[in-house]
Design an enzyme around this catalytic site. Sequence first.
Site, short mmCIF file in Angstrom:
data_model
loop_
_atom_site.label_atom_id
_atom_site.label_comp_id
_atom_site.label_asym_id
_atom_site.label_seq_id
_atom_site.Cartn_x
_atom_site.Cartn_y
_atom_site.Cartn_z
N PHE A 116 113.37 25.15 53.43
CA PHE A 116 115.00 25.49 53.91
C PHE A 116 114.92 26.05 55.31
O PHE A 116 113.93 27.02 55.33
CB PHE A 116 115.71 26.22 53.13
CG PHE A 116 116.94 26.47 53.23
CD1 PHE A 116 117.87 25.78 52.80
CD2 PHE A 116 117.57 27.79 53.81
CE1 PHE A 116 119.24 25.79 53.12
CE2 PHE A 116 118.85 27.96 54.08
CZ PHE A 116 119.69 27.13 53.70
N ASP A 187 109.03 30.25 47.19
CA ASP A 187 110.45 30.61 47.20
C ASP A 187 110.93 29.60 46.10
O ASP A 187 110.89 28.49 45.92
CB ASP A 187 111.25 29.80 48.55
CG ASP A 187 112.49 30.28 48.59
OD1 ASP A 187 113.13 30.18 47.64
OD2 ASP A 187 113.08 30.68 49.85
N TYR A 212 122.63 33.09 43.55
CA TYR A 212 123.93 32.55 43.46
C TYR A 212 123.82 30.98 43.27
O TYR A 212 124.97 30.34 43.06
CB TYR A 212 124.53 32.90 44.81
CG TYR A 212 123.81 32.72 45.78
CD1 TYR A 212 123.77 31.33 46.57
CD2 TYR A 212 123.21 33.47 46.75
CE1 TYR A 212 123.02 31.07 47.51
CE2 TYR A 212 122.50 33.43 47.64
CZ TYR A 212 122.29 32.06 48.22
OH TYR A 212 121.54 31.86 49.19
N LYS A 213 122.56 30.70 43.05
CA LYS A 213 122.71 28.97 42.87
C LYS A 213 122.66 28.74 41.26
O LYS A 213 123.60 29.16 40.45
CB LYS A 213 121.30 28.40 43.53
CG LYS A 213 121.60 28.38 44.91
CD LYS A 213 120.43 28.05 45.80
CE LYS A 213 120.59 28.09 47.10
NZ LYS A 213 119.46 28.24 48.10
N ARG A 359 124.18 15.20 47.55
CA ARG A 359 123.49 16.28 46.50
C ARG A 359 124.25 15.92 45.17
O ARG A 359 125.40 16.57 45.48
CB ARG A 359 123.04 17.18 47.08
CG ARG A 359 122.22 17.51 48.18
CD ARG A 359 121.43 18.91 48.10
NE ARG A 359 122.51 19.80 48.46
CZ ARG A 359 122.19 21.23 48.59
NH1 ARG A 359 120.93 21.49 48.58
NH2 ARG A 359 123.36 22.22 48.67
C1 LIG Z 1 119.62 29.00 49.45
C2 LIG Z 1 118.24 29.12 50.22
C3 LIG Z 1 118.34 30.22 51.26
C4 LIG Z 1 119.57 30.94 51.51
O1 LIG Z 1 119.15 32.47 52.06
P1 LIG Z 1 120.38 33.41 51.90
O2 LIG Z 1 119.45 34.55 52.71
O3 LIG Z 1 120.33 33.95 50.52
O4 LIG Z 1 121.34 33.10 52.66
C5 LIG Z 1 117.12 30.29 51.93
N1 LIG Z 1 116.05 29.81 51.39
C6 LIG Z 1 116.14 28.63 50.35
C7 LIG Z 1 114.98 27.99 50.32
C8 LIG Z 1 117.25 28.35 50.05
O5 LIG Z 1 117.31 27.28 49.18
#
Ligand SMILES: *Cc1c(COP(=O)(O)O)cnc(C)c1O
Length: 400
Positions: A116, A187, A212-213, A359
């Site tokens: 990400f 992660d 939050y996911k 998705r």
């Molecule tokens: C959803 C996601 C994020 C989002 O980061 P936030 O700081 O919570 O906004 C970061 N890294 C990955 C791999 C994600 O899937």
Amino acid sequence: MKDQRVNLPVKDRFVLPEGMIYLDGNSLGPLPCGVEQAVSNAVTAQWGGHLIKAWNVDGWMNQPMRVGNKISRLLGAAKDSITMGDTLSVKVFQALASSLKLRPDRKVILSDSGNFPSDLYMAQGLIQHLDQGHELRIVPPEDVAAALTDEVAVAMITQVDYRTGRMHDMQHVTQAAHACGAVMLWDLAHSAGAVPVDLTKSQCEFAVGCTYKYLNGGPGAPAFIYVRPDLIGQISPALSGWLGHDAPFAFESNYRPAPDIERMRVGTPPVLQLTTLETALDAWDGVDMQDLRKASLHLSDVFISQVEAKCPSLTLISPRNGAERGSQVSFAFDHGYAMVQALIARDVIGDFRAPNVMRFGFTPLYLDETDVRRAVDILADVLDNRLWDRPEFQSVNHVT
Ligand SMILES: *Cc1c(COP(=O)(O)O)cnc(C)c1O
């Protein structure tokens, strides 16, 4: 009753709008029952009634540890090895900075092109800030194990690809990292609550993720950070805030890290968000992660076979083999954005990721096979009748 193994789904544990098929729990989980009341109580009785006493009498100060321990079971982590706070991007920064400190002679941060962007951006910002000649090396996901050489300080890998759902083998990659002397940082943004994870068995040094996911902690829910328990004493926190201090209320002038995972805390915990999350995690009571995985693969496989039978113009971009997939399925379609908008208008909620990815997340806590089959029927109807081609589905929103 609390610990009794339950059958899935457990739809009655969620507030779901009537008629909606929610295939976006991989991005923002729905509202679990009990949250509204818990937050209302935290606002009214605790904050309103107890004011500053609530830090003690309502256990606010220990909430990050309490919630961390509630998440531990889902991640195979030892007690007191996870704490909560900030957002995932911040936790990535913390874990990455600590990783580099553990390998001062090495200069490469290894990641992959399926990561990400925020994780990559945080690495770039840290490298620039340190100004010690570090390099972020990004390789294709399938090349990660081969790219683990003795130059690599840390492998920073997101287990499940946010676009395609492709999943790394945690055991295999961690062993490869350790074989070359690198630190392993996972992660788990799209793993926590989606697939079984065994952090203790993996032996990885760090893991981070958001809540939050698949954990349904609500918008803005705090992130988690795990540090392998035998290492915590050697970790030097880059974000040395007062609540990571050994004695925050001694108000000393010099920073001394707490002896345990609390050193990864930074500042005042987000009490209302943690209250939301703490209650949301009750939705996992009695849920066996192996059962969840089985149900998730079944729903995903039904979705894939139905879509391929009824919607031949869509191209599967997720691994066909369930063992290589997280809990989401993605299809490519040139008019993907408009298609997702048209589906949302029909109460089938998925999302779109540029350039052409649709998705769909599969969350066995509140989805069953009937939902999945109905979603595909609507998808096929929208495609067959080109309903996505209407003007109202073409303009791109700020959040996709
Ligand atoms: C959803 C996601 C994020 C989002 O980061 P936030 O700081 O919570 O906004 C970061 N890294 C990955 C791999 C994600 O899937």
